[in-house]
Structures are given as structure tokens and as C-alpha cells.
Design a protein around this motif. Structure first.
Motif, mmCIF file in Angstrom:
data_model
loop_
_atom_site.group_PDB
_atom_site.id
_atom_site.type_symbol
_atom_site.label_atom_id
_atom_site.label_comp_id
_atom_site.label_asym_id
_atom_site.label_seq_id
_atom_site.Cartn_x
_atom_site.Cartn_y
_atom_site.Cartn_z
ATOM 1 N N TYR A 167 60.870 34.613 26.688
ATOM 2 C CA TYR A 167 61.911 34.770 27.708
ATOM 3 C C TYR A 167 62.440 36.204 27.746
ATOM 4 C CZ TYR A 167 62.423 29.753 28.612
ATOM 5 O OH TYR A 167 62.210 28.454 29.002
ATOM 6 N N GLY A 168 62.393 36.910 26.624
ATOM 7 C CA GLY A 168 62.975 38.254 26.572
ATOM 8 C C GLY A 168 64.493 38.217 26.581
ATOM 9 N N MET A 169 65.068 37.106 26.079
ATOM 10 C CA MET A 169 66.527 36.988 26.040
ATOM 11 C C MET A 169 67.100 37.950 25.006
ATOM 12 S SD MET A 169 67.064 32.878 26.274
ATOM 13 C CE MET A 169 66.720 31.996 27.805
ATOM 14 N N LYS A 170 68.275 38.489 25.336
ATOM 15 C CA LYS A 170 68.932 39.477 24.473
ATOM 16 C C LYS A 170 69.093 38.935 23.045
ATOM 17 C CE LYS A 170 73.027 42.477 24.601
ATOM 18 N NZ LYS A 170 74.019 41.930 23.659
ATOM 19 N N LYS A 171 69.562 37.705 22.936
ATOM 20 C CA LYS A 171 69.796 37.114 21.615
ATOM 21 C C LYS A 171 68.510 37.064 20.795
ATOM 22 C CE LYS A 171 71.873 33.023 19.436
ATOM 23 N NZ LYS A 171 72.461 31.698 19.666
ATOM 24 N N GLY A 172 67.420 36.651 21.442
ATOM 25 C CA GLY A 172 66.139 36.572 20.758
ATOM 26 C C GLY A 172 65.641 37.929 20.309
ATOM 27 N N LEU A 173 65.730 38.912 21.192
ATOM 28 C CA LEU A 173 65.264 40.267 20.861
ATOM 29 C C LEU A 173 66.066 40.851 19.708
ATOM 30 C CD1 LEU A 173 64.828 41.669 24.508
ATOM 31 C CD2 LEU A 173 63.008 40.974 22.928
ATOM 32 N N GLU A 174 67.395 40.612 19.732
ATOM 33 C CA GLU A 174 68.255 41.138 18.668
ATOM 34 C C GLU A 174 67.954 40.488 17.323
ATOM 35 O OE1 GLU A 174 72.205 40.474 20.154
ATOM 36 O OE2 GLU A 174 72.242 42.347 21.315
ATOM 37 N N ARG A 175 67.729 39.175 17.346
ATOM 38 C CA ARG A 175 67.448 38.466 16.090
ATOM 39 C C ARG A 175 66.120 38.907 15.482
ATOM 40 N NH1 ARG A 175 68.977 32.214 17.434
ATOM 41 N NH2 ARG A 175 69.160 31.845 15.219
ATOM 42 N N LEU A 176 65.102 39.079 16.333
ATOM 43 C CA LEU A 176 63.800 39.540 15.841
ATOM 44 C C LEU A 176 63.919 40.944 15.249
ATOM 45 C CD1 LEU A 176 61.579 38.268 18.787
ATOM 46 C CD2 LEU A 176 61.374 37.492 16.431
ATOM 47 N N ARG B 22 67.945 35.887 40.839
ATOM 48 C CA ARG B 22 68.705 34.783 40.230
ATOM 49 C C ARG B 22 68.101 34.416 38.871
ATOM 50 N NH1 ARG B 22 68.496 30.074 44.480
ATOM 51 N NH2 ARG B 22 69.848 29.025 42.972
ATOM 52 N N LEU B 23 66.772 34.400 38.817
ATOM 53 C CA LEU B 23 66.090 34.059 37.570
ATOM 54 C C LEU B 23 66.358 35.111 36.493
ATOM 55 C CD1 LEU B 23 62.663 32.916 39.056
ATOM 56 C CD2 LEU B 23 64.499 31.443 38.237
ATOM 57 N N ILE B 24 66.337 36.380 36.900
ATOM 58 C CA ILE B 24 66.596 37.458 35.941
ATOM 59 C C ILE B 24 68.044 37.392 35.448
ATOM 60 C CG2 ILE B 24 66.619 39.970 35.581
ATOM 61 C CD1 ILE B 24 63.792 38.720 35.928
ATOM 62 N N ALA B 25 68.969 37.017 36.354
ATOM 63 C CA ALA B 25 70.380 36.879 35.964
ATOM 64 C C ALA B 25 70.520 35.792 34.895
ATOM 65 C CB ALA B 25 71.236 36.548 37.186
ATOM 66 N N PRO C 271 72.125 33.412 29.812
ATOM 67 C CA PRO C 271 71.929 31.987 30.113
ATOM 68 C C PRO C 271 73.224 31.178 30.207
ATOM 69 C CG PRO C 271 70.435 32.714 28.385
ATOM 70 C CD PRO C 271 71.397 33.823 28.605
ATOM 71 N N SER C 272 74.282 31.637 29.520
ATOM 72 C CA SER C 272 75.531 30.856 29.537
ATOM 73 C C SER C 272 76.369 31.118 30.791
ATOM 74 C CB SER C 272 76.364 31.152 28.286
ATOM 75 O OG SER C 272 76.662 32.521 28.212
#
Length: 211
Positions: A153-162, A195-198, A203-204
Motif C-alpha cells: 500500500y505504501g502507507m506512511k505507518k508501514g514505511l516508518e515501521r519498516l 480519492r484513492l491516494i487520499a 486511512p483514518s
């Protein structure tokens, strides 16, 4: 370009399915415009071949020293097995918890301390589950080179955790490429891409639903 080819493959078999006007609800309660089930690649031989050859290529290019592939339980196991077969490499997998019988293994397959391991995952969102697998392998003495996955997904949370765990991930395709391909192929309206990128960016925040 591999990212776009895999994106179109996943859309074709509805392994990634967009529904911005009728969002799905995740277990966490978050409303999502996307449904992703990469297990569907296993029942589509042509797409499966593209995926496994693609994963093999990513491993050769990014982790040439790899000695063992380890699949995540359960979705990554089949992909790790097929990719390992293509590369003529050993493979195993990591259970989500230790067995309560027999040898009580959490890591299945032979793994020697110091071996260079690549983790095979199907999907990365927040990164939590794959990082648990990396942690188990590191505690067992493995030298985890990184992760390969089908879709991120390239979500911020995921990238930061990795990044925090110092774990490299290389994916066959990603949310942005799949969204653009979906618009190009007519699965969604071009104006839906923003909208999808937003959603991907936060996501919240459900304001994308109202657009």
C-alpha cells in the motif's frame, strides 16, 4: 514495466478490487476503497507465473546473496515455495505462533544461524505482521536481508515501521501503480484516483468517501 504488468494482472483477476463509492470495512473498522486478496493469483496460472517469476527476479536483483526463502504464514507460504523452486533454493515458513505439540517449532524448515534469508510476503499495509516474522527469524540467528512482496500500500505507518526496524522491502507493484492502471483500464473513473491516494495517505480520514 513489471510494476504495471503485475498491476494489470491483479486487476484482471480481481485480486485487487476498487470500490470507492461502496467502501469495504476492514476488521479495524477503517473504511477502505480497496479489497486485496493475492491468494487469487494461485488459482490463475498465467498470473501466478508472472508473480513468481517476478518475485524470483526481484530476489536475484536485490538480494543476490540470499541462501534461504522464508514465507509468511499463511499467505506467503505458496509464493515462497514456488519462487524457491524457480531459484533452486531452500525454503521454509514462519508460523504466526509456535506449535503447541511436537517440537513446538515456529520456524518450519531448516535454518542455520547466520544464513542469509529473504522473507516472502503477499501484501504489506502497516507492516506489522511481516516485522513479527523478521523478528522471529533474527532471534533464531538468521541474517534477514529483507522482504519481497507482491503488493504494498505504501502507507506512511508501514514505511516508518519498516525503516525503524531496518527492514528493506521490494514489491512487484504498489497501490499508486494499481490505482493508475485501474483508471487507465476503465475499472474506476480517472477522477477517483485522487480519492484513492487520499485514502492511502491517511486511512483514518474518511473525507475521500464524500468526494
Amino acid at each position: 514495466m513489471m510494476e504495471k504488468k503485475i498491476a494489470k494482472d491483479l486487476l484482471k483477476i480481481k485480486a485487487v478490487f476498487f470500490r470507492p463509492d461502496e467502501p469495504f470495512t476492514w476488521a479495524s473498522g477503517i473504511k477502505s476503497p480497496v479489497y486485496c486478496d493475492n491468494r487469487l493469483t494461485l488459482t490463475a496460472p498465467e498470473v501466478r507465473l508472472d508473480v513468481e517469476q517476478g518475485l524470483a527476479q526481484l530476489i536475484k536483483e536485490n538480494y543476490p546473496e540470499a541462501e534461504v526463502l522464508m514465507g509468511t504464514s499463511t499467505a506467503g507460504i505458496a509464493h515462497a515455495a514456488i519462487t524457491a523452486h524457480l531459484l533452486n533454493m531452500p525454503m521454509g515458513y514462519v508460523r504466526s505462533g509456535a506449535k503447541d505439540h511436537g517440537r513446538q517449532n515456529q520456524i518450519e524448515g531448516r535454518l542455520e544461524p547466520g544464513q542469509k534469508v529473504v522473507v516472502v510476503e503477499d501484501l504489506i499495509s502497516t507492516g506489522g505482521s511481516v516485522l513479527e516474522v523478521v523478528d522471529v527469524l533474527r532471534k533464531a540467528g538468521a541474517d534477514v536481508l529483507g522482504v519481497v512482496s507482491i503488493f504494498t500500500y505504501g502507507m506512511k505507518k508501514g514505511l516508518e515501521r519498516l525503516a525503524e526496524a531496518k527492514v528493506k522491502n521490494v514489491s512487484l507493484t504498489n497501490f499508486d501503480v494499481v490505482a493508475a492502471a485501474a483508471a487507465e483500464e476503465g475499472y474506476i473513473k480517472p477522477e477517483d484516483v485522487q480519492r484513492l491516494i487520499a485514502f492511502r495517505d491517511n486511512p483514518s480520514d474518511e473525507s475521500w468517501i464524500k468526494k
